[in-house]
Every structure is written in C-alpha cells, then in structure tokens.
Design an enzyme around this catalytic site. Structure first.
Site, PDB file in Angstrom:
ATOM      1  CG  ASP A   8      25.515  51.064  84.897  1.00 22.30           C
ATOM      2  OD1 ASP A   8      25.110  49.911  85.188  1.00 22.30           O
ATOM      3  OD2 ASP A   8      25.811  51.398  83.730  1.00 22.30           O
ATOM      4  CB  CYS A  65      27.928  48.567  83.918  1.00 23.59           C
ATOM      5  SG  CYS A  65      29.247  47.928  82.860  1.00 23.59           S
ATOM      6  CB  THR A  67      28.749  44.792  78.861  1.00 20.08           C
ATOM      7  OG1 THR A  67      29.435  46.055  79.054  1.00 20.08           O
ATOM      8  CG2 THR A  67      27.649  44.958  77.834  1.00 20.08           C
ATOM      9  CG  HIS A  98      47.107  32.641  84.226  1.00 21.24           C
ATOM     10  ND1 HIS A  98      47.161  32.206  82.927  1.00 21.24           N
ATOM     11  CD2 HIS A  98      47.308  31.530  84.997  1.00 21.24           C
ATOM     12  CE1 HIS A  98      47.396  30.900  82.900  1.00 21.24           C
ATOM     13  NE2 HIS A  98      47.474  30.459  84.137  1.00 21.24           N
ATOM     14  CG  HIS A 133      51.156  33.964  85.977  1.00 16.85           C
ATOM     15  ND1 HIS A 133      50.803  34.060  84.654  1.00 16.85           N
ATOM     16  CD2 HIS A 133      51.030  32.661  86.317  1.00 16.85           C
ATOM     17  CE1 HIS A 133      50.450  32.868  84.214  1.00 16.85           C
ATOM     18  NE2 HIS A 133      50.577  31.998  85.198  1.00 16.85           N
TER      19      HIS A 133
HETATM   20  C1  RB5 Z   1      24.186  51.531  80.109  1.00 21.23           C
HETATM   21  O1  RB5 Z   1      23.096  51.416  79.244  1.00 21.23           O
HETATM   22  C2  RB5 Z   1      25.334  50.651  79.618  1.00 21.23           C
HETATM   23  O2  RB5 Z   1      25.977  51.285  78.568  1.00 21.23           O
HETATM   24  C3  RB5 Z   1      26.293  50.366  80.752  1.00 21.23           C
HETATM   25  O3  RB5 Z   1      25.610  49.718  81.775  1.00 21.23           O
HETATM   26  C4  RB5 Z   1      27.486  49.474  80.450  1.00 21.23           C
HETATM   27  O4  RB5 Z   1      27.092  48.281  79.843  1.00 21.23           O
HETATM   28  C5  RB5 Z   1      28.627  50.083  79.793  1.00 21.23           C
HETATM   29  O5  RB5 Z   1      29.679  49.465  79.581  1.00 21.23           O
END
Ligand code: RB5
Length: 149
Positions: A8, A65, A67, A98, A133
């Site tokens: 994203d 994204c 995170t 694993h 595993h």
């Molecule tokens: C977008 O601002 C953010 O929420 C997205 O990139 C991501 O981190 C969601 O998990």
C-alpha cells in the site's frame, strides 16, 4: 525463483527498493502495485499476492504496508498461504526454518531499507527445517480443509 510483491502507500517506497534488490539477485519479480504514495487500502493489494501464492502461480510473496500487520491478516485468509510479519533477523530466519512462511510481510515504517534487505536475504537463504515442523504445518492444512472451501 519468482516472487509476487505488492504494497500500500505505507510500504510503497520500501517495495520500490525491494523490487530492484530482488532483481539484482536474479529473482523474477511480479510487481502488483500500488504505483505511488497516494492512499490506498492494503486488502486490495494483499489479495493480489495472496491469490498468486495460494494458486502456486509464484514461488513466494512479499507484502509491505506501514507495519506489515494488515497485509499478513489478509494474506493468511488464503489457502496454502503462510504469511509472517517479520521485523528482525531472528524472526526472518525462524519464519522460514520453522514455519516455512511463503509470504513475508514487512513494515515500511518499522525498519529502514538496508535492515529490510538483510531480513529479506535471510528469509530467502534459510531452508525449511522439516522434521517435527511438518506435523505442525499439516495441522494448519487440516484447519484449512475444515474452514476454507
Ligand atoms: C496505512 O496508514 C496503514 O494502516 C497500513 O499501511 C498498515 O500499516 C496496516 O496494517
């Protein structure tokens, strides 16, 4: 080896760097977007990679994204997908050794590009350990058989 990659807006700059990085390693890359920093919804891009990996059209996937978390939640809705959010070298190694993770989920707002390149390299170069595993992954497949049509 062929890898499908998508992001994203939060992972866009990271994805751009990783596309070049993977190509420099002679890996075939299918870039499924997004194409810029304009705000988009991560599920729309996670499904593109999730589908490709699920149907074994590619060997593995990478999603970025802000995170990595949202991407992993979506990717794990697909059969045969084992998506792992990884933010350090140890979990990169374990995700393959694993869990045999076939989708790596990364945060563009968590680590800098050089740190992420190291994480990706470890994930690519580590072998799945098998053995005990296998039994655990088979249990995951049983859940998929019960819950995913
Ligand atoms: C977008 O601002 C953010 O929420 C997205 O990139 C991501 O981190 C969601 O998990």
């Amino acid at each position: 080896m062929k890898i499908a990659i998508a992001s994203d807006h939060g992972g866009y700059e990271l994805k751009k760097s990783l596309v070049e990085f993977l190509k420099s390693k002679k890996i075939e890359v299918e870039d499924l977007g997004t194409e810029g920093t304009e705000s988009v919804d991560y599920p729309d891009f996670a499904i593109l990679v999730g589908e490709k990996v699920s149907l074994k059209k590619v060997d593995a996937g990478i999603l970025a994204c802000g995170t990595g978390i949202g991407m992993s939640i979506v990717a794990n809705k697909f059969k045969n997908v084992r998506a792992a959010v990884v933010a350090d070298e140890y979990t990169a190694k374990m995700a393959k050794e694993h869990n045999n993770a076939n989708v790596l989920c990364l945060g563009g707002r968590v680590r800098n590009v050089e740190e992420v390149k190291k994480i990706v390299s470890i994930w690519l170069e580590t072998a799945y350990a098998g053995g005990r595993h296998d039994r655990r992954l088979e249990k995951i497949q049983e859940i998929e058989k019960r819950n995913m049509k």
